[in-house]
Write a protein that holds these residues in place. Structure first.
Motif, PDB file in Angstrom:
ATOM      1  N   UNK A   1      11.268   5.633   4.174  1.00 50.34           N
ATOM      2  CA  UNK A   1       9.878   5.886   3.815  1.00 50.34           C
ATOM      3  C   UNK A   1       9.613   5.224   2.470  1.00 50.34           C
ATOM      4  N   UNK A   2       8.586   4.392   2.408  1.00 46.56           N
ATOM      5  CA  UNK A   2       8.299   3.603   1.222  1.00 46.56           C
ATOM      6  C   UNK A   2       7.101   4.171   0.472  1.00 46.56           C
ATOM      7  N   UNK A   3       7.027   3.850  -0.817  1.00 48.17           N
ATOM      8  CA  UNK A   3       5.975   4.395  -1.664  1.00 48.17           C
ATOM      9  C   UNK A   3       4.587   3.969  -1.218  1.00 48.17           C
ATOM     10  N   UNK A   4       4.492   2.844  -0.521  1.00 50.99           N
ATOM     11  CA  UNK A   4       3.198   2.306  -0.103  1.00 50.99           C
ATOM     12  C   UNK A   4       2.582   3.056   1.072  1.00 50.99           C
ATOM     13  N   UNK A   5       3.363   3.917   1.737  1.00 53.24           N
ATOM     14  CA  UNK A   5       2.871   4.600   2.937  1.00 53.24           C
ATOM     15  C   UNK A   5       3.468   4.051   4.217  1.00 53.24           C
ATOM     16  N   UNK A   6       4.255   2.983   4.113  1.00 54.14           N
ATOM     17  CA  UNK A   6       4.958   2.451   5.273  1.00 54.14           C
ATOM     18  C   UNK A   6       6.209   3.284   5.543  1.00 54.14           C
ATOM     19  N   UNK A   7       6.549   3.435   6.816  1.00 58.80           N
ATOM     20  CA  UNK A   7       7.803   4.083   7.196  1.00 58.80           C
ATOM     21  C   UNK A   7       8.493   3.241   8.253  1.00 58.80           C
ATOM     22  N   UNK A   8       9.706   2.807   7.952  1.00 56.05           N
ATOM     23  CA  UNK A   8      10.528   2.048   8.891  1.00 56.05           C
ATOM     24  C   UNK A   8      11.457   2.998   9.640  1.00 56.05           C
ATOM     25  N   UNK A   9      11.648   2.735  10.934  1.00 60.25           N
ATOM     26  CA  UNK A   9      12.721   3.370  11.697  1.00 60.25           C
ATOM     27  C   UNK A   9      13.480   2.260  12.414  1.00 60.25           C
ATOM     28  N   UNK A  10      14.752   2.092  12.061  1.00 60.02           N
ATOM     29  CA  UNK A  10      15.604   1.088  12.670  1.00 60.02           C
ATOM     30  C   UNK A  10      16.534   1.792  13.662  1.00 60.02           C
ATOM     31  N   UNK A  11      16.504   1.357  14.915  1.00 60.31           N
ATOM     32  CA  UNK A  11      17.352   1.956  15.956  1.00 60.31           C
ATOM     33  C   UNK A  11      18.220   0.883  16.582  1.00 60.31           C
TER      34      UNK A  11
ATOM     35  N   UNK B   1      10.600   0.109  14.280  1.00 58.25           N
ATOM     36  CA  UNK B   1       9.262   0.700  14.312  1.00 58.25           C
ATOM     37  C   UNK B   1       8.746   0.785  12.883  1.00 58.25           C
ATOM     38  N   UNK B   2       7.543   0.276  12.687  1.00 55.30           N
ATOM     39  CA  UNK B   2       6.900   0.335  11.373  1.00 55.30           C
ATOM     40  C   UNK B   2       5.584   1.076  11.520  1.00 55.30           C
ATOM     41  N   UNK B   3       5.448   2.201  10.840  1.00 57.78           N
ATOM     42  CA  UNK B   3       4.207   2.973  10.866  1.00 57.78           C
ATOM     43  C   UNK B   3       3.607   2.981   9.466  1.00 57.78           C
ATOM     44  N   UNK B   4       2.289   2.875   9.404  1.00 62.32           N
ATOM     45  CA  UNK B   4       1.607   2.958   8.116  1.00 62.32           C
ATOM     46  C   UNK B   4       0.634   4.122   8.142  1.00 62.32           C
ATOM     47  N   UNK B   5       0.723   4.961   7.127  1.00 65.64           N
ATOM     48  CA  UNK B   5      -0.225   6.053   6.969  1.00 65.64           C
ATOM     49  C   UNK B   5      -0.386   6.298   5.478  1.00 65.64           C
ATOM     50  N   UNK B   6      -1.574   6.029   4.926  1.00 61.21           N
ATOM     51  CA  UNK B   6      -1.760   6.184   3.475  1.00 61.21           C
ATOM     52  C   UNK B   6      -1.527   7.607   2.988  1.00 61.21           C
ATOM     53  N   UNK B   7      -1.560   8.603   3.898  1.00 56.95           N
ATOM     54  CA  UNK B   7      -1.304   9.978   3.485  1.00 56.95           C
ATOM     55  C   UNK B   7       0.135  10.162   3.014  1.00 56.95           C
ATOM     56  N   UNK B   8       1.021   9.247   3.446  1.00 55.20           N
ATOM     57  CA  UNK B   8       2.411   9.337   3.020  1.00 55.20           C
ATOM     58  C   UNK B   8       2.716   8.522   1.783  1.00 55.20           C
ATOM     59  N   UNK B   9       1.701   7.871   1.216  1.00 53.08           N
ATOM     60  CA  UNK B   9       1.918   7.035   0.037  1.00 53.08           C
ATOM     61  C   UNK B   9       1.968   7.876  -1.230  1.00 53.08           C
ATOM     62  N   UNK B  10       2.719   7.386  -2.201  1.00 55.77           N
ATOM     63  CA  UNK B  10       2.759   8.048  -3.498  1.00 55.77           C
ATOM     64  C   UNK B  10       1.543   7.613  -4.311  1.00 55.77           C
TER      65      UNK B  10
END
Length: 316
Positions: free
Chosen positions: A45-55, A124-133
């Motif tokens: 989970x990145x500060x910008x609101x992006x979240x990577x999941x590598x499988x 998988x790359x998801x972006x949600x600004x609610x998760x940003x710092x």
């Protein structure tokens, strides 16, 4: 290498609003500890609101997943194996080196089927600004959360970017360095995933936010169910607007009349069916055209060649 049980997948699903189904062992609670995959799943989970999941998995039991969450932008990249996606009436089969980008909404859950296979590699790359710092969402990224609408798009991932995604796990860097590299990869995937966005207006029209959200529900409804028999009255009720209000605001928002947008969605779906080997008549019927002649005329206007020509080219 880790092993993953059915219960492990269900715990992961509870965190991210994903429902996992295992058809072969459905309903058998004694199989909760049964190993269904082995390999590695890592998240960032990145500060910008992006979240990577590598499988990177060996799939021992075929399974399905239904994503019920919300994300202004979701990009799925397949590096190895095959993934079959269904979103509304639209089906896509992803093979190595292909990706899809879309907006994820709980009203139109994304269904994925992973058959039993030796190796499945997915990013998988998801972006949600609610998760940003606080202070980490740039204006460009914030724009992702207010896009007028983005249809599901399948595209090829450049080879160089595929290699970077494959080797991320071997990065021997500090946390800060790795985060910077992943931020760069996220921005590349987001930029490539958006594509041309032909229907997007360069300036968001003066439409209240709540109306924009209802218009987006209508747009997604058209995109994901293009084969349905839609009426202006029903669509207007969905948007909580008058029919004339929907016509005007949809065009202002997306730069195209509502039924022109529906026609484009139908023809894109028909193109997909033709690529799968369906006949012109079958493809026309599947997307709601009762007369193949009308379908052929609309198809030629949209793509510049006839559907029969496309069908022949596919067979050759």
């Amino acid at each position: 290498m880790h092993t993953f049980s059915r219960a492990d997948f269900e715990r992961f699903g509870q965190l991210y609003d994903i429902e996992f189904r295992f058809p072969v062992i459905a309903g058998d609670t004694s199989t909760d500890d049964r190993i269904v995959a082995r390999g590695e799943i890592t998240e960032h989970s990145l500060a910008s609101g992006f979240r990577f999941t590598f499988s990177s998995l060996e799939v021992l039991e075929a399974y399905e997943s239904v994503s019920l969450g919300h994300a202004p932008l979701l990009v799925l990249v397949v590096l190895d194996g095959i993934v079959q996606l269904t979103l509304g009436s639209v089906e896509h089969e992803l093979t190595p080196g292909t990706a899809v980008s879309m907006q994820l909404h709980p009203d139109y859950p994304l269904q994925a089927h992973q058959p039993e296979q030796q190796h499945l590699g997915i990013v998988a790359l998801a972006f949600d600004p609610r998760g940003a710092k606080l202070g980490h969402v740039s204006p460009s990224l914030h724009g992702l959360s207010v896009l007028p609408g983005m249809p599901l798009r399948q595209w090829k991932v450049p080879q160089a970017l595929q290699e970077l995604l494959r080797t991320y796990a071997g990065l021997t860097m500090t946390g800060t360095q790795k985060n910077l590299v992943l931020e760069g990869l996220a921005l590349q995937l987001a930029g490539l995933g958006l594509g041309g966005q032909e229907h997007e207006s360069p300036e968001v029209p003066v439409v209240p936010v709540q109306q924009r959200q209802r218009l987006e529900l209508v747009r997604q409804h058209l995109e994901f169910t293009p084969d349905h028999d839609h009426s202006l009255k029903d669509l207007a009720q969905m948007a909580a607007m008058s029919p004339s209000g929907l016509r005007a605001k949809f065009r202002a928002m997306y730069g195209v009349p509502v039924f022109d947008y529906l026609r484009k969605c139908r023809l894109q779906l028909a193109k997909h069916y033709l690529e799968q080997g369906f006949s012109v008549e079958q493809s026309a019927n599947k997307v709601g055209y009762t007369h193949a002649t009308n379908f052929s005329t609309a198809y030629r206007r949209e793509f510049g060649f006839s559907p029969r020509q496309r069908n022949v080219d596919q067979k050759n």
